[in-house]
Design an enzyme around this catalytic site. Structure first.
Site, PDB file in Angstrom:
ATOM      1  N   GLU A   1      56.274 138.873 124.306  1.00 24.09           N
ATOM      2  CA  GLU A   1      55.097 138.740 123.450  1.00 24.09           C
ATOM      3  C   GLU A   1      55.259 139.688 122.274  1.00 24.09           C
ATOM      4  O   GLU A   1      55.849 140.762 122.406  1.00 24.09           O
ATOM      5  CB  GLU A   1      53.831 139.103 124.246  1.00 24.09           C
ATOM      6  CG  GLU A   1      52.572 139.089 123.389  1.00 24.09           C
ATOM      7  CD  GLU A   1      51.287 139.001 124.211  1.00 24.09           C
ATOM      8  OE1 GLU A   1      51.319 139.356 125.410  1.00 24.09           O
ATOM      9  OE2 GLU A   1      50.262 138.576 123.649  1.00 24.09           O
TER      10      GLU A   1
ATOM     11  N   CYS B   1      48.152 136.972 125.587  1.00 26.05           N
ATOM     12  CA  CYS B   1      46.895 136.769 124.838  1.00 26.05           C
ATOM     13  C   CYS B   1      47.140 136.233 123.438  1.00 26.05           C
ATOM     14  O   CYS B   1      46.266 135.602 122.852  1.00 26.05           O
ATOM     15  CB  CYS B   1      46.142 138.090 124.730  1.00 26.05           C
ATOM     16  SG  CYS B   1      45.469 138.631 126.294  1.00 26.05           S
TER      17      CYS B   1
ATOM     18  N   ASN C   1      46.514 130.704 128.917  1.00 26.07           N
ATOM     19  CA  ASN C   1      46.973 132.006 129.420  1.00 26.07           C
ATOM     20  C   ASN C   1      45.952 132.534 130.411  1.00 26.07           C
ATOM     21  O   ASN C   1      45.755 131.923 131.463  1.00 26.07           O
ATOM     22  CB  ASN C   1      47.221 132.974 128.259  1.00 26.07           C
ATOM     23  CG  ASN C   1      47.684 134.341 128.724  1.00 26.07           C
ATOM     24  OD1 ASN C   1      48.537 134.424 129.604  1.00 26.07           O
ATOM     25  ND2 ASN C   1      47.132 135.396 128.168  1.00 26.07           N
ATOM     26  N   GLU C   2      45.272 133.607 130.080  1.00 25.29           N
ATOM     27  CA  GLU C   2      44.309 134.172 131.039  1.00 25.29           C
ATOM     28  C   GLU C   2      42.946 133.541 130.813  1.00 25.29           C
ATOM     29  O   GLU C   2      42.025 134.188 130.325  1.00 25.29           O
ATOM     30  CB  GLU C   2      44.256 135.689 130.867  1.00 25.29           C
ATOM     31  CG  GLU C   2      45.516 136.368 131.364  1.00 25.29           C
ATOM     32  CD  GLU C   2      45.468 137.877 131.237  1.00 25.29           C
ATOM     33  OE1 GLU C   2      44.599 138.400 130.520  1.00 25.29           O
ATOM     34  OE2 GLU C   2      46.321 138.533 131.856  1.00 25.29           O
TER      35      GLU C   2
HETATM   36  O1  AHR Z   1      51.047 141.858 128.530  1.00 26.56           O
HETATM   37  C1  AHR Z   1      49.956 142.243 127.767  1.00 26.56           C
HETATM   38  C2  AHR Z   1      48.747 141.345 127.935  1.00 26.56           C
HETATM   39  O2  AHR Z   1      48.267 141.427 129.242  1.00 26.56           O
HETATM   40  C3  AHR Z   1      48.992 139.881 127.773  1.00 26.56           C
HETATM   41  O3  AHR Z   1      48.972 139.497 126.453  1.00 26.56           O
HETATM   42  C4  AHR Z   1      47.857 139.258 128.511  1.00 26.56           C
HETATM   43  O4  AHR Z   1      48.148 137.986 129.003  1.00 26.56           O
HETATM   44  C5  AHR Z   1      47.533 140.268 129.583  1.00 26.56           C
HETATM   45  O5  AHR Z   1      46.205 140.578 129.626  1.00 26.56           O
END
Ligand code: AHR
Length: 664
Positions: A47, A242, A376-377
């Site tokens: 990321e 994220c 994602n989350e």
């Molecule tokens: O790895 C950092 C963040 O942690 C990621 O972007 C997210 O998916 C999680 O909350």
């Protein structure tokens, strides 16, 4: 046993209460070859956080190279007669600068870039400067390009320079090589008119090391990409995290903006610039120089399965509670199209729209995409509601692609318990679980997957790391607990098909989140203890699980197991058995490893052990001491069908045993 009990008993063992002087008899059942370890099992999560892409893996050294940051000159100093214009040659990045006559023969007009926490260059290495330029009146002109020393006390500010002649009214790309005679981690790039009477326009000002990973011009930092390759990752998840979601949908990651000519990839904000007020980086944006094409190519070059994660039509639920921040009804079709078009970009024939673009970018052969994560989350009923139409379309049009759903941001609890059955109902192929958890959690989770439904979706442990006590450093002890926990992933390889530690990279001057797997500054980088744990698993994953027991029970840090966690695999190609043991306790433990069920004519013949250990729980690697804790390898003498040894306290050990046929 429930988690609390396991935790209590493990803590008791650590305190020495359950420690036993007796030998720990580990029995590997070689006859009962278990589940295959998926080639995707141990992978990497990428990321653009902590300056992981821009300012990190992406080797571009100029910040705000297209003058598209909201503050046009962020990252730049200007002097003399500099104007910004916005009718440039790249429609998605229309800004450029005009360097005009400063109005006095001895003055200069120019711009100076500060890079990402400075520009790192190394002695005698080559750097490719490039710029799109033209002269306003079509006459010839010259710009001077310099690397300057930020230390104003030095005699010579510019320690390396070249002149570039610009001619003609048409926009053209100009390149020149700079070869500094010294290493400087925080240089600046200065460009000024050497002939002040001419007016010159400049756009997309760029500086790359020539020696990038695999020599690609729009390339990656070689040391960082090499560290990824050295993990032998089975799967490569990108672009996050994220960042996929966006604080609102307008700022979500849109892969279509990240492909095609690099000069015309539009800028996006980077949410990590403002997510944590105490780690605030107002100059952190996404240029998308490192985009989906580059990610696919990197996956191929490091031998991983590419695993893109796409937006499900929901923006980040942590940051945006407004229901209007999500896409509904017809609007959602665009998101579904993005998934379909991505399959075409990655796998489609070169006469399709997106397959053609892939070929034009340099890769006519398909990338062989097999997995896509959607969302994602995310959490709440809106997630399965949003995911369903994606699944319906994908099952019809691309049944060959495995779809990964999410279990939300938590490792357990309300959302997790709600989402798993929803994912099962929807028939997701895999479910992404995230756990950034403390030591106590990792100690208690050795059996996490033992009772998972074997018929439901498989597990993708898509983001995890042990966040140790205090300030979440990359200390040795949390890494040891990750190693212990991972024996449980391996033992349950029939249900766990992928696992990726997160996050991957962090710039020492620009991190927002830690711990992370690899740290770097502008010149150097170093692997953390967690990196070595991942590497030991990646290099020793084997082909199939072998049952390993102690007193008839699998070894997962139970009260009577003396702080031990263990797993075993067979590596058929190398004809070896591999046994991984983590001793998280304070006392050395005697091990007697017996290989049950070996054929009569077979025997063990030599091998090796690789250990990761420190006497100090808080030991860590650093730029100053990158090898404070590194794996140590030594040969071991083995014969017959068992092996006795002692594993030191707080040690992760990977034993490899060669299998030989006895001479007749
Ligand atoms: O790895 C950092 C963040 O942690 C990621 O972007 C997210 O998916 C999680 O909350």
């Amino acid at each position: 046993m429930n988690n609390k009990k396991i935790l209590f008993s493990t803590l008791a063992a650590l305190a020495g209460l359950g420690a036993s002087a007796a030998t720990n008899d580990l029995v590997v059942n070689t006859k009962k070859v278990g589940a295959p370890i998926q080639p995707t099992m141990y992978g990497i999560f990428f990321e653009d956080i902590n300056y992981g892409a821009d300012g990190g893996l992406y080797a571009e050294l100029v910040k705000n190279r297209s003058f598209e940051f909201p503050q046009t000159f962020m990252g730049w100093n200007t002097f003399g007669n500099v104007q910004v214009r916005e009718d440039g040659p790249f429609d998605k990045n229309p800004h450029y600068v005009r360097l005009g006559n400063p109005g006095h023969g001895h003055k200069h007009t120019g711009i100076e870039n500060e890079g990402f926490f400075g520009i790192g260059v190394e002695k005698d290495k080559e750097y490719r400067f490039s710029v799109w330029a033209r002269t306003v009146d079509g006459e010839k002109s010259k710009i001077r390009v310099e690397l300057t020393d930020p230390d104003t006390m030095n005699d010579h500010q510019a320690f390396c320079h070249t002149d570039v002649e610009i001619s003609g009214k048409e926009w053209k790309k100009y390149t020149a090589i700079l070869k500094p005679n010294r290493t400087e981690a925080k240089a600046h790039l200065r460009i000024f008119l050497s002939k002040p009477e001419a007016t010159v326009d400049l756009e997309h000002v760029s500086l790359f090391p020539v020696d990038t990973w695999k020599g690609h011009e729009n390339g990656m930092r070689k040391d960082l990409a090499q560290k990824l390759a050295d993990l032998k990752p089975g799967v490569f998840r990108f672009p996050g995290g994220c960042i996929v979601e966006g604080t609102d949908l307008a700022t979500r990651y849109q892969w279509k903006n990240t492909v095609g000519p690099v000069e015309n990839r539009p800028l996006n904000e980077n949410r990590w610039h403002y997510t944590f007020q105490h780690r605030f980086f107002p100059d952190y944006f996404q240029t998308y120089g490192l985009g989906f094409y580059e990610y696919f190519l990197l996956s191929e070059e490091i031998g991983s399965e590419p695993l893109p994660i796409l937006n499900v039509g929901l923006s980040c639920q942590f940051q945006n509670q407004d229901p209007k921040a999500h896409a509904y009804g017809e609007e959602l079709q665009q998101y579904i199209d993005d998934v379909l078009d991505l399959v075409e970009f990655a796998n489609g024939s070169t006469d399709t729209k997106w397959g053609k673009l892939r070929a034009e970018m340099g890769h006519p052969a398909p990338f062989n995409l097999k997995y896509i994560g959607i969302g994602n989350e995310q959490w709440g009923p809106e997630y399965p509601e949003h995911l369903k139409p994606f699944l319906d379309v994908m099952r019809k049009k691309h049944p060959e692609i495995k779809i990964i759903g999410s279990s939300g941001p938590d490792s357990e609890g309300k959302q997790f318990d709600y989402l798993w059955p929803e994912m099962t109902k929807l028939n997701a192929d895999l479910v992404d679980e995230h756990f950034y958890r403390p030591e106590s959690w990792f100690l208690s989770q050795g059996r996490r997957y033992d009772n998972y439904d074997r018929k439901g979706p498989k597990v993708f442990a898509g983001e995890y790391a042990c966040h140790g006590k205090g300030k979440k450093y990359n200390h040795f002890y949390p890494a040891l607990l990750e190693a212990a926990f991972m024996t449980g992933l391996e033992r349950n390889a029939d249900v766990v098909h992928m696992a990726t530690y997160a996050p991957l990279f962090a710039h020492v001057d620009g991190w927002q989140w830690r711990p992370d797997m690899i740290w770097f500054d502008n010149i150097n980088s170093f692997p953390t203890c967690s990196y070595y744990v991942q590497q030991l698993y990646g290099l020793n994953k084997g082909d199939n699980v072998l049952p390993l027991t102690m007193n008839g029970k699998t070894v997962a840090g139970d009260a009577d197991q003396n702080g031990l966690f263990a797993s075993a695999v067979i590596d058929k190609a190398n004809n070896t058995y591999i046994v991984k043991v983590a001793n998280v306790g304070d006392q050395a433990q005697d091990l007697n490893i017996t290989f049950d069920g070996m054929k009569k004519k077979q025997t063990l013949e030599g091998g090796k052990v690789v250990t990761l250990h420190s006497d100090v729980e808080t030991a860590e690697n650093s730029l100053e001491n990158p090898a404070a804790v590194v794996p140590q390898e030594k040969a071991i003498e083995v014969s017959g069908k068992n092996y006795s040894t002692t594993i030191g306290p707080k040690t992760f050990a990977v034993y490899t045993f060669n299998i030989a046929n006895q001479p007749k």
